[in-house]
Design an enzyme around this catalytic site. Structure first.
Site, PDB file in Angstrom:
ATOM      1  N   GLY A   1       0.596  -1.170  -0.418  1.00 58.27           N
ATOM      2  CA  GLY A   1      -0.323   0.093  -0.035  1.00 58.27           C
ATOM      3  C   GLY A   1       0.511   1.099  -0.061  1.00 58.27           C
ATOM      4  O   GLY A   1       1.811   1.603  -0.680  1.00 58.27           O
ATOM      5  N   SER A   2       0.403   2.136   0.710  1.00 57.15           N
ATOM      6  CA  SER A   2       1.518   3.542   0.477  1.00 57.15           C
ATOM      7  C   SER A   2       2.693   4.216   1.181  1.00 57.15           C
ATOM      8  O   SER A   2       3.414   4.612   0.679  1.00 57.15           O
ATOM      9  CB  SER A   2      -0.059   4.443   0.847  1.00 57.15           C
ATOM     10  OG  SER A   2      -1.197   4.717   0.427  1.00 57.15           O
ATOM     11  N   THR A   3       3.193   2.517   1.920  1.00 57.01           N
ATOM     12  CA  THR A   3       4.282   2.969   2.631  1.00 57.01           C
ATOM     13  C   THR A   3       4.920   2.622   1.588  1.00 57.01           C
ATOM     14  O   THR A   3       6.260   3.207   1.680  1.00 57.01           O
ATOM     15  CB  THR A   3       3.780   1.607   4.132  1.00 57.01           C
ATOM     16  OG1 THR A   3       3.940   0.623   3.318  1.00 57.01           O
ATOM     17  CG2 THR A   3       3.254   1.702   4.995  1.00 57.01           C
TER      18      THR A   3
ATOM     19  N   LYS B   1       5.048   3.722  -1.049  1.00 57.32           N
ATOM     20  CA  LYS B   1       5.410   5.475  -1.296  1.00 57.32           C
ATOM     21  C   LYS B   1       6.972   5.666  -1.463  1.00 57.32           C
ATOM     22  O   LYS B   1       7.181   6.695  -1.612  1.00 57.32           O
ATOM     23  CB  LYS B   1       3.981   6.797  -1.811  1.00 57.32           C
ATOM     24  CG  LYS B   1       3.140   5.668  -2.248  1.00 57.32           C
ATOM     25  CD  LYS B   1       1.612   6.860  -1.378  1.00 57.32           C
ATOM     26  CE  LYS B   1       0.584   6.425  -2.562  1.00 57.32           C
ATOM     27  NZ  LYS B   1      -0.687   7.425  -1.520  1.00 57.32           N
TER      28      LYS B   1
END
Length: 489
Positions: free
Chosen positions: A218-220, A222
């Site tokens: 997920g967004s980790t 990024k």
């Protein structure tokens, strides 16, 4: 000698020669194979004929041995707080062999390793009792307790690393199991072990989720995409506007838009603002602009696509895929076929915190003889350099903004600089299942950067609209960081 006797003598001589050849063949050629044959009961009997050496955490044993009356075996393994430590120790069973540290260091623990030759020789001449050596780990008992208790009845995992050395400080996985329940050779032990072997059990207590399970990050992820943008010169200033339209259409698609979570200010957002608000559009476009080859190269510097990360327990391979343009854009925000272990995500936070230098993760500090003499000492090793020091400082800066005023405020620790990134990863057909909640972070004190953490919550009883890395995972990471800081005082 007459002819018949000579023939008999020659025949007997050949038999003796054949016997000698066979004996030497069995002893020197087939010796290791026979010794390691799972059907060779003598090996197990010898292994449990004396107290097994211990696995040590913070100077104290988390394992033990007790006298048993189970037939041929004199001793069996015991565990202190077995459920908490099982992801580290593994198990040693009279009936079901062993795994993890118990398996990989069996020679030391059982006293048969060649490293203990001198100790065994001294005991033989002095009449000392034969015993196994010890495995001294890097684990921090307070951090492990914080991780295990923080997970509670939720399904998930925690990995914590010292960024400066790569030493693993915590490795928790829930649901877990108690290795003591099947350490023996009785029917009761068999029942306990078989109960843990249920097919298609979604809980799978014997699965080490911290090392052996991969999830969409997920967004980790990024953080990796931001690093790739800086390392490849796509952007140099984390506070400058990016070329990020809103809405953003995935490349090579007929108008499929990449959406953000809610009405957040993502149009042309800087890297700092984009990470703070977790803008899918910004990081998806960065991944598309860089292309799959450059994104994959940066991910691999952090440890992705490496099937041989041994701690010494081997971690499952985290995958950044070779993919088409739209799927590569999705992989850049931690979705599509992007998969990572909690250990891998802790390694990302660790590399950023350590000035762009990734240390190889390990959990065995040293091996000891029964007399406590050190027979092997670990030396920290550099694994890679995912970021130049100046770019690492930039990524630290924007991760610290996430905790100061973004989605990671629940990880704040008074008097400590904390950098982090939340993540909520979709999964299930049409994203129908509760998303995974992620949080990765590090803590900096006046003494250095003692810890980097990754937490994933695979499932919980929290309502779907309440699930977010900042709400579920960040408080656990905070408690682990606080525990390590306390241990370093």
């Amino acid at each position: 000698m007459n002819k018949p006797l000579r023939r008999v003598a020659i025949f007997c001589g050949l038999l003796v020669l054949a016997l000698l050849i066979r004996v030497n063949w069995v002893q020197f050629v087939q010796g290791d194979q026979l010794k390691n044959d799972p059907h060779n009961r003598r090996v197990a009997i010898e292994r449990y004929s004396k107290p097994r050496g211990n696995i040590i955490v913070d100077g104290k044993a988390v394992t033990g041995s007790t006298i048993t009356d189970s037939g041929d075996f004199k001793y069996k393994r015991t565990y202190k707080n077995g459920k908490m430590w099982a992801p580290v120790t593994g198990y040693a069973s009279q009936a079901f062999d062993s795994n993890q540290l118990e398996k990989l260091n069996d020679g030391i623990l059982s006293g048969t390793d060649d490293k203990l030759f001198f100790s065994r020789t001294v005991d033989m001449f002095t009449g000392g009792k034969q015993a196994g050596g010890n495995v001294v780990t890097t684990l921090d008992a307070k951090a492990q307790k914080a991780a295990f208790e923080g997970l509670g009845n939720k399904k998930g995992a925690v990995a914590a690393i010292n960024p400066e050395t790569g030493a693993i400080l915590a490795l928790a996985s829930t649901p877990s199991y108690d290795p003591s329940t099947f350490a023996g050779n009785s029917n009761k032990d068999a029942e306990a072990f078989n109960a843990l072997q249920k097919k298609n059990d979604p809980d799978d207590p014997m699965l080490n989720r911290a090392l052996r399970q991969t999830y969409p990050p997920g967004s980790t992820f990024k953080v990796v995409t931001a690093s790739a943008a800086l390392e490849n010169g796509l952007y140099n200033d984390v506070d400058a506007d990016t070329r990020s339209p809103l809405p953003y259409t995935l490349p090579d698609t007929s108008g499929i838009e990449l959406k953000n979570e809610g009405n957040i200010p993502c149009e042309n957002a800087s890297l700092r603002k984009a990470l703070r608000y977790s803008c899918n559009t910004v990081f998806g476009k960065i991944s598309a602009d860089l292309g799959n080859k450059k994104m994959k190269a940066e991910a691999e510097k952090f440890g992705f696509n490496n099937s041989k990360i041994d701690t010494p327990v081997r971690a499952a391979e985290s995958i950044f895929p070779t993919d088409n343009r739209p799927q590569n854009a999705m992989a850049g925000i931690g979705q599509a076929s992007n998969r990572a272990t909690p250990l891998q995500m802790a390694m990302i936070a660790s590399a950023v915190a350590n000035g762009g230098k990734l240390m190889k993760p390990y959990m065995v500090e040293q091996l000891e003889a029964p007399n406590l003499n050190v027979v092997q000492q670990h030396t920290p090793q550099v694994m890679s350099h995912p970021l130049a020091p100046e770019n690492a400082q930039k990524v630290q800066s924007i991760m610290e903004t996430v905790v100061k005023e973004g989605t990671g405020t629940m990880a704040q620790i008074p008097g400590v600089i904390v950098g982090g990134k939340t993540g909520t990863a979709q999964h299930g057909e049409n994203n129908k299942d509760n998303p995974y909640a992620w949080f990765i972070s590090y803590a900096k004190t006046s003494k250095g950067t003692p810890v980097a953490v990754a937490v994933v919550i695979e499932g919980s009883d929290t309502l779907r609209n309440d699930i977010a890395g900042g709400k579920l995972a960040a408080p656990i990471a905070k408690s682990v960081m606080e525990a390590v800081i306390e241990s370093n005082k």
